[in-house]
Design an enzyme around this catalytic site. Structure first.
Site, PDB file in Angstrom:
ATOM      1  N   GLY A  17       0.971  -1.365   0.195  1.00 18.07           N
ATOM      2  CA  GLY A  17      -0.069   0.069   0.017  1.00 18.07           C
ATOM      3  C   GLY A  17       1.096   1.359   0.098  1.00 18.07           C
ATOM      4  O   GLY A  17       2.109   1.289   0.132  1.00 18.07           O
ATOM      5  N   LYS A  42       8.673   0.143   5.170  1.00 18.10           N
ATOM      6  CA  LYS A  42       8.107   1.493   4.926  1.00 18.10           C
ATOM      7  C   LYS A  42       8.928   2.318   4.539  1.00 18.10           C
ATOM      8  O   LYS A  42      10.205   2.733   5.069  1.00 18.10           O
ATOM      9  CB  LYS A  42       7.507   2.023   6.123  1.00 18.10           C
ATOM     10  N   ASP A 137      -3.969   8.873  16.317  1.00 12.19           N
ATOM     11  CA  ASP A 137      -4.496   8.543  15.084  1.00 12.19           C
ATOM     12  C   ASP A 137      -5.180   7.321  15.153  1.00 12.19           C
ATOM     13  O   ASP A 137      -5.086   6.429  14.239  1.00 12.19           O
ATOM     14  CB  ASP A 137      -3.655   8.585  13.935  1.00 12.19           C
TER      15      ASP A 137
END
Length: 657
Positions: A17, A42, A137
Site C-alpha cells: 500500500g 516502509k 490517530d
C-alpha cells in the site's frame, strides 16, 4: 518502484500500500545466512526527501516504535537509510487484514467480537501511555487483525511522545478528523492519554454500528461536531447491546476529558466485566431452560404416558417402605471422605502450580532481558515473591529495579526540560520536587555542577524516607521514592564527572612529564575531552568549542556516558564568543606558541650544559607534539604551515654530545 530489487539486507517482494508519507512493501529481511524474516518495509516517498518536517516525523516513528515491545503493537525490526539518503522502517509483517476492510466487507461486528478486540487494544494503549506515548490517530485502518484473531496496533507516524517537543506547530491539528478528540480539534498541544480514549470510543461506535457517530461534509464542520454535538445513543442502533457497554462508550465520548475513564487499563477491566456478565447470564439462562424443558421418563426410559403418571402419583401416596441397608461403598460419608481426598489432591496441585518459582529461576528471567522496562518488571516479580527473604539475589534485583526506574524517570524529566510546553509537573507529580529538578538540569547544562548538586539535594529532601527504600511495588510510594532515587543517581554522576576531570588533568600532566604521545579517537568521550582541554590551552577557542560540542552531542542521550556529558557541559562554561575569523586567531595563537618554543630552543643552544636543559627540552617536545597531534588533520594551508614549523622546531633541538 522497488519490487524485485535487493536493497541491502531486504529483498522486496510486493507493494502492500502507499500513502502521502510513502509506500509499504512486503520484503524478506536477510538477518543472517540462516535466518530470513518477513517484514513490512516502509519507505519515504521520494518527493518528501527534502522535507525536513516529513523526515522528522519518519524518524520520530522509528524512535517511538523502538520503545514499544508489546504483543498487540507492531514490532520494529530495523530502521536506517537506503543508499544513505532514503529512510526506511522495517516492521513486523502482519499476516492479516485491517479492521476497516473487515468492516466494509461485513457491515458491522457483533458486540462480543468488539469486546474481544477492545480488550487487546486497551492493553496496547495502556502500554504506550505508560511510556508517555499518545497514538493520536486511532482508527480501524490502523488496527490489523491476524488470522488467529490477534489485534495489532500500527502506524505511529503522528504519535506524540509527551516527554518531548511535538513536531507540530502551535494550535495545529494532526489525525483523521472523524476520530479526533475535542481537544485535538481545538489544537490543544498538551494532549493526554484521554485523547486516545475518545478516539477509542469512536472506533467502538463504528465497529458496532457500521457508521461513525458524527457525519460532516467538511473538516471544520466535523471539528465543531466533536467539540459541541452530543453523541447519539448507540443502544438504539444495536440490538442486545449490554447496557454497561453502552455506558462505557458514552463515557469514552465525553467532551470533557476529565469525565472520561481514567486510563485504558480501566477500559480493559470494564470490557472484561461486560464479558463475564454476559457469560454468567447465558449460563443461568441455559440452566433454567434445561430445567423447564426436561421430559419425565419411566424406568424403561420411555416418555411417561397418562397411566405411568397416575401410577406414580398413587405410589407417592402410599406409606414409605423401609429403607434397605446401603452398602458401605455407597454410603454418603464414604463419598464425602473420597471427595475430600480429591479436593486435597487438587489443592496440593494448585499450590504446586501457583507457588512462586525458585529465586534462581526468577532471577534468571531478569538476566535474560536487556530492555529496561522488561528488566524492571522481571525484578519486580522476583522481589514480590522472594524479596522478604533478603540475600544477594534480592539486593541485586532491587538494584536492577531501581536502576531501570531511575533511567525511565530521567528520560521523562530531561525531555520535559527541553520543551517549554511540557515544562510542568505531570499528574501526580510533586510540584516543588519537579521545579528543583528542572533547575538542576538547567544547571547541569550550564556546567554549574556545584549548583546542580545542591538542587538535587533539595529534590531528595522532599521525600527522604521514601528515598531510602530499596524497592516498592506501591505506585503511590514509588512516585515519591523515585525522586530521591533520581537525585541520588544524578549526584553520583556529578561526583563521577569531577573525578574523571581530575584524572584527565593528571593524564595531561603525565603526558608532559614522561613525554608520552596522545592518540586521538573521535569515538571516545575521554579522547574528545582531552583534546578539548589541550585546545583550550593553546588557546584555540573555536576548535575547542567544536570539540566540546561534539562531546556533549555524543553523550547527552547515553545514560552510561552521563559523567562525560557533564564534563562537556563544564568545559563549555564561560567560553568566549566565537571570533569573526577563527582560522586567523588559530594561526596567530599557534605561531605565538611556537615563538615561545623557539626561544626555549635558543636558550638550550646558548647554555647546553645547563642543569635545566632536560626540563627545557621536555617543554619543547610537549609543545611541538601538541601542535602536530591537534592539527595534523587540518586542511587550512596556514595551519598546515604551522604544523610543518612545529616539526622543524622539534628537529632544531641541539643533540646532546
Amino acid at each position: 518502484m522497488l519490487v524485485g530489487q535487493q536493497i541491502g539486507p531486504f529483498e522486496v517482494e510486493k507493494e502492500l500500500g502507499s500513502g502521502a508519507m510513502g509506500t509499504v512493501y512486503k520484503a524478506k529481511f536477510h538477518r543472517s545466512e540462516e535466518k530470513i524474516v518477513p517484514v513490512a518495509l516502509k519507505v519515504v516517498a521520494l518527493g518528501l526527501l527534502g522535507n525536513e518536517g516529513a523526515m522528522a516525523r519518519f524518524e520520530r516513528e522509528a524512535n517511538i516504535l523502538k520503545q514499544l515491545k508489546h504483543p498487540h503493537i507492531v514490532r520494529l525490526i530495523a530502521h536506517g537509510k537506503i543508499n544513505k539518503s532514503n529512510p526506511y522502517i522495517a516492521m513486523e509483517f502482519i499476516d492479516g487484514e485491517a479492521l476497516d476492510r473487515i468492516l466494509s466487507r461485513r457491515g458491522k461486528l457483533g458486540w462480543e467480537e468488539v469486546v474481544a478486540y477492545g480488550k487487546q487494544l486497551s492493553e496496547a494503549l495502556q502500554y504506550a501511555h505508560d511510556k508517555g506515548i499518545i497514538h493520536r490517530d486511532l482508527k480501524p485502518s490502523n488496527l490489523m487483525i491476524t488470522r488467529d484473531g490477534t489485534l495489532k496496533l500500527t502506524d505511529f507516524g503522528i504519535a506524540k511522545d509527551t516527554d518531548v517537543t511535538a513536531l507540530t506547530g502551535a494550535n495545529s491539528t494532526i489525525g483523521t478528523a472523524a476520530y479526533m478528540s475535542p481537544e485535538q480539534c481545538r489544537g490543544d498541544r498538551n494532549l493526554s492519554n484521554k485523547s486516545d480514549l475518545y478516539s477509542l470510543g469512536i472506533v467502538f461506535f463504528e465497529l458496532l454500528t457500521g457508521r461513525k457517530p458524527f457525519v460532516a461534509e467538511t473538516t471544520v464542520e466535523m471539528f465543531l461536531k466533536h467539540v459541541n454535538e452530543k453523541s447519539p445513543r448507540i443502544g438504539k442502533l444495536v440490538n442486545e447491546l449490554p447496557p454497561k457497554f453502552e455506558s462505557l462508550i458514552l463515557q469514552l465520548l465525553e467532551k470533557d476529558k476529565e469525565s472520561r475513564p481514567v486510563d485504558a487499563a480501566w477500559v480493559a477491566r470494564m470490557l472484561t466485566e461486560i464479558e463475564e456478565d454476559a457469560f454468567a447470564r447465558k449460563s443461568a439462562g441455559l440452566s433454567v431452560a434445561q430445567a423447564r424443558t426436561a421430559v419425565p421418563v419411566n424406568q424403561s426410559g420411555d416418555r411417561m404416558d397418562a397411566t405411568d403418571k397416575a401410577a406414580a402419583r398413587a405410589l407417592r401416596g402410599k406409606r414409605k417402605k423401609k429403607k434397605k441397608a446401603v452398602p458401605l461403598p455407597e454410603q454418603k460419608w464414604v463419598h464425602a471422605v473420597g471427595l475430600g481426598l480429591v479436593l486435597l489432591v487438587l489443592g496440593l496441585g494448585a499450590y504446586a502450580a501457583l507457588r512462586p518459582a525458585s529465586p534462581e529461576k526468577l532471577f534468571a528471567a531478569i538476566e535474560k532481558t536487556s530492555e529496561p522496562a522488561e528488566r524492571a518488571e522481571a525484578a519486580s516479580r522476583f522481589l514480590d515473591a522472594h524479596g522478604a527473604q533478603g540475600g544477594e539475589l534480592a539486593d541485586r534485583a532491587a538494584a536492577i529495579f531501581r536502576s531501570a526506574t531511575v533511567r525511565d524517570r530521567e528520560r521523562q524529566l530531561t525531555n520535559r526540560n527541553e520543551s517549554r510546553a511540557l515544562r510542568k509537573p505531570a499528574d501526580g507529580d510533586d510540584p516543588e520536587a519537579f521545579e528543583h529538578a528542572m533547575l538542576a538540569i538547567d544547571a547541569e547544562k550550564d556546567g554549574d555542577l556545584p549548583r546542580a548538586e545542591g538542587l538535587w539535594g533539595k529534590v531528595k529532601a522532599r521525600f527522604p524516607e521514601e528515598a531510602k527504600l530499596p524497592y516498592t511495588a506501591d505506585k503511590q510510594v514509588l512516585a515519591k521514592a523515585r525522586w530521591g532515587w533520581v537525585a541520588d543517581k544524578r549526584v553520583a554522576d556529578i561526583r563521577a564527572a569531577e573525578g574523571e576531570l581530575r584524572k584527565l588533568h593528571e593524564k595531561l600532566k603525565n603526558s608532559q612529564l614522561y613525554d608520552q604521545p596522545m592518540k586521538f579517537d573521535p569515538a571516545s568521550p575521554e579522547s574528545l575531552a582531552l583534546r578539548a582541554l589541550r585546545l583550550q590551552r593553546i588557546p584555540d577557542p573555536e576548535k575547542a568549542a567544536r570539540t566540546t560540542d561534539a562531546l556533549v552531542t555524543m553523550t547527552e542521550k547515553e545514560a552510561e556516558s552521563r559523567a562525560w556529558y557533564l564534563i562537556g557541559c563544564q568545559l563549555r562554561l564561560g567560553r568566549p564568543a566565537p571570533p569573526p575569523d577563527p582560522v586567523k586567531v588559530r594561526v596567530d595563537n599557534i605561531n605565538a606558541w611556537l615563538d615561545a618554543t623557539e626561544r626555549t630552543v635558543r636558550q638550550i643552544a646558548s647554555d647546553p650544559d645547563s642543569a635545566d636543559r632536560a626540563v627545557h627540552e621536555r617543554v619543547v617536545r610537549t609543545r611541538c607534539r601538541e601542535i602536530t597531534e591537534l592539527y595534523d588533520d587540518d586542511s587550512q594551508q596556514p595551519v598546515k604551515d604551522a604544523v610543518r614549523r612545529a616539526t622543524q622546531v622539534l628537529e632544531s633541538i641541539p643533540k646532546r654530545s
